[in-house]
Write a protein that holds these residues in place. Structure first.
Motif, PDB file in Angstrom:
ATOM      1  N   ASP A  18      -7.246  24.799   7.735  1.00 28.96           N
ATOM      2  CA  ASP A  18      -7.182  25.148   6.331  1.00 28.96           C
ATOM      3  C   ASP A  18      -8.374  25.750   5.684  1.00 28.96           C
ATOM      4  O   ASP A  18      -8.632  26.725   5.083  1.00 28.96           O
ATOM      5  N   PHE A  19      -9.545  25.239   6.404  1.00 23.32           N
ATOM      6  CA  PHE A  19     -11.035  25.798   6.125  1.00 23.32           C
ATOM      7  C   PHE A  19     -10.963  27.249   6.266  1.00 23.32           C
ATOM      8  O   PHE A  19     -11.402  27.976   5.598  1.00 23.32           O
ATOM      9  N   ARG A  20     -10.550  27.652   7.787  1.00 24.45           N
ATOM     10  CA  ARG A  20     -10.667  28.851   8.005  1.00 24.45           C
ATOM     11  C   ARG A  20      -9.729  30.103   7.011  1.00 24.45           C
ATOM     12  O   ARG A  20     -10.121  30.909   6.558  1.00 24.45           O
ATOM     13  N   ALA A  21      -8.772  29.457   6.799  1.00 30.48           N
ATOM     14  CA  ALA A  21      -8.069  30.278   5.817  1.00 30.48           C
ATOM     15  C   ALA A  21      -8.444  30.455   4.256  1.00 30.48           C
ATOM     16  O   ALA A  21      -8.494  31.542   3.609  1.00 30.48           O
ATOM     17  N   ILE A  22      -9.306  29.411   3.941  1.00 32.82           N
ATOM     18  CA  ILE A  22      -9.858  29.557   2.729  1.00 32.82           C
ATOM     19  C   ILE A  22     -11.039  30.256   2.738  1.00 32.82           C
ATOM     20  O   ILE A  22     -11.202  31.285   1.872  1.00 32.82           O
ATOM     21  N   CYS A  26     -11.643  33.934   0.654  1.00 31.15           N
ATOM     22  CA  CYS A  26     -12.774  33.803  -0.294  1.00 31.15           C
ATOM     23  C   CYS A  26     -13.614  34.822   0.102  1.00 31.15           C
ATOM     24  O   CYS A  26     -14.244  35.774  -0.806  1.00 31.15           O
ATOM     25  N   ALA A  27     -13.708  35.272   1.302  1.00 30.00           N
ATOM     26  CA  ALA A  27     -14.432  36.340   1.908  1.00 30.00           C
ATOM     27  C   ALA A  27     -13.966  37.626   2.024  1.00 30.00           C
ATOM     28  O   ALA A  27     -14.710  38.722   2.009  1.00 30.00           O
ATOM     29  N   GLY A  28     -12.353  37.540   1.641  1.00 30.36           N
ATOM     30  CA  GLY A  28     -11.916  38.904   1.611  1.00 30.36           C
ATOM     31  C   GLY A  28     -11.742  39.661   3.062  1.00 30.36           C
ATOM     32  O   GLY A  28     -11.759  40.537   3.268  1.00 30.36           O
ATOM     33  N   ASP A  29     -11.791  38.709   3.938  1.00 31.45           N
ATOM     34  CA  ASP A  29     -11.993  38.988   5.461  1.00 31.45           C
ATOM     35  C   ASP A  29     -10.605  39.106   6.097  1.00 31.45           C
ATOM     36  O   ASP A  29      -9.564  38.698   5.381  1.00 31.45           O
ATOM     37  N   ASP A  32      -8.228  38.801  11.157  1.00 33.56           N
ATOM     38  CA  ASP A  32      -8.959  38.633  12.653  1.00 33.56           C
ATOM     39  C   ASP A  32     -10.540  38.340  12.595  1.00 33.56           C
ATOM     40  O   ASP A  32     -11.247  38.787  13.293  1.00 33.56           O
ATOM     41  N   SER A  33     -10.579  37.288  11.869  1.00 37.31           N
ATOM     42  CA  SER A  33     -11.930  36.727  11.498  1.00 37.31           C
ATOM     43  C   SER A  33     -12.298  36.189  12.832  1.00 37.31           C
ATOM     44  O   SER A  33     -11.897  35.704  13.578  1.00 37.31           O
ATOM     45  N   PRO A  34     -13.858  36.136  12.944  1.00 38.63           N
ATOM     46  CA  PRO A  34     -14.448  35.715  14.128  1.00 38.63           C
ATOM     47  C   PRO A  34     -14.359  34.202  14.164  1.00 38.63           C
ATOM     48  O   PRO A  34     -14.897  33.602  15.157  1.00 38.63           O
ATOM     49  N   THR A  57     -16.138  29.755  -0.968  1.00 40.00           N
ATOM     50  CA  THR A  57     -15.267  28.733  -0.207  1.00 40.00           C
ATOM     51  C   THR A  57     -15.345  27.387  -0.648  1.00 40.00           C
ATOM     52  O   THR A  57     -14.379  26.554  -1.032  1.00 40.00           O
ATOM     53  N   ALA A  58     -16.903  26.962  -1.017  1.00 40.77           N
ATOM     54  CA  ALA A  58     -16.869  25.497  -1.339  1.00 40.77           C
ATOM     55  C   ALA A  58     -16.286  25.277  -2.848  1.00 40.77           C
ATOM     56  O   ALA A  58     -15.613  24.139  -3.028  1.00 40.77           O
ATOM     57  N   ALA A  59     -16.395  26.384  -3.780  1.00 40.34           N
ATOM     58  CA  ALA A  59     -15.604  26.131  -4.917  1.00 40.34           C
ATOM     59  C   ALA A  59     -14.232  26.139  -4.776  1.00 40.34           C
ATOM     60  O   ALA A  59     -13.444  25.000  -5.516  1.00 40.34           O
ATOM     61  N   ALA A  60     -13.736  26.990  -4.058  1.00 35.05           N
ATOM     62  CA  ALA A  60     -12.181  26.699  -3.693  1.00 35.05           C
ATOM     63  C   ALA A  60     -11.724  25.395  -3.102  1.00 35.05           C
ATOM     64  O   ALA A  60     -10.910  24.856  -3.628  1.00 35.05           O
ATOM     65  N   VAL A  61     -12.620  25.019  -2.054  1.00 35.97           N
ATOM     66  CA  VAL A  61     -12.290  23.772  -1.493  1.00 35.97           C
ATOM     67  C   VAL A  61     -12.464  22.587  -2.700  1.00 35.97           C
ATOM     68  O   VAL A  61     -11.578  21.792  -2.487  1.00 35.97           O
TER      69      VAL A  61
END
Length: 95
Positions: A18-22, A26-29, A32-34, A57-61
């Motif tokens: 879930d963290f990775r998806a958020i 948020c990063a517009g990544d 294929d994020s590292p 990301t923190a704000a979204a979480v």
């Protein structure tokens, strides 16, 4: 309140997936994020994420999980593992 918010608020734990998806959102990544579990202790900057992406990301979480994360604490969480620990500690303290 949508089903995703209800499920997240009941679970009260931020999982890596879930963290990775958020973060990716948020990063517009790209997908294929590292960011994988193998790099949990690598600083965000070394993974290509700047402080703005982490703060967003923190704000979204915070919004999705109904938890308050202080900017100062988020700034000190320089790795994905530290960020997850920060969030999950805040979630368990709020429960």
């Amino acid at each position: 309140m949508n089903d995703q918010v209800i499920e997240e608020s009941v679970r009260r734990e931020l999982l890596f997936t879930d963290f990775r998806a958020i973060l990716v959102e948020c990063a517009g990544d790209e997908e294929d994020s590292p960011l994988t579990e193998a790099v949990l202790d690598v600083p965000f900057t070394d993974l290509g994420y700047d402080s703005l992406a982490v703060l967003e990301t923190a704000a979204a979480v915070g919004q999705r999980y109904d938890v308050t994360l202080r900017d100062e604490d988020v700034a000190e969480a320089v790795t994905p593992r530290a960020f997850l620990l920060l969030v999950n500690h805040a979630l368990s303290s709020a429960a």
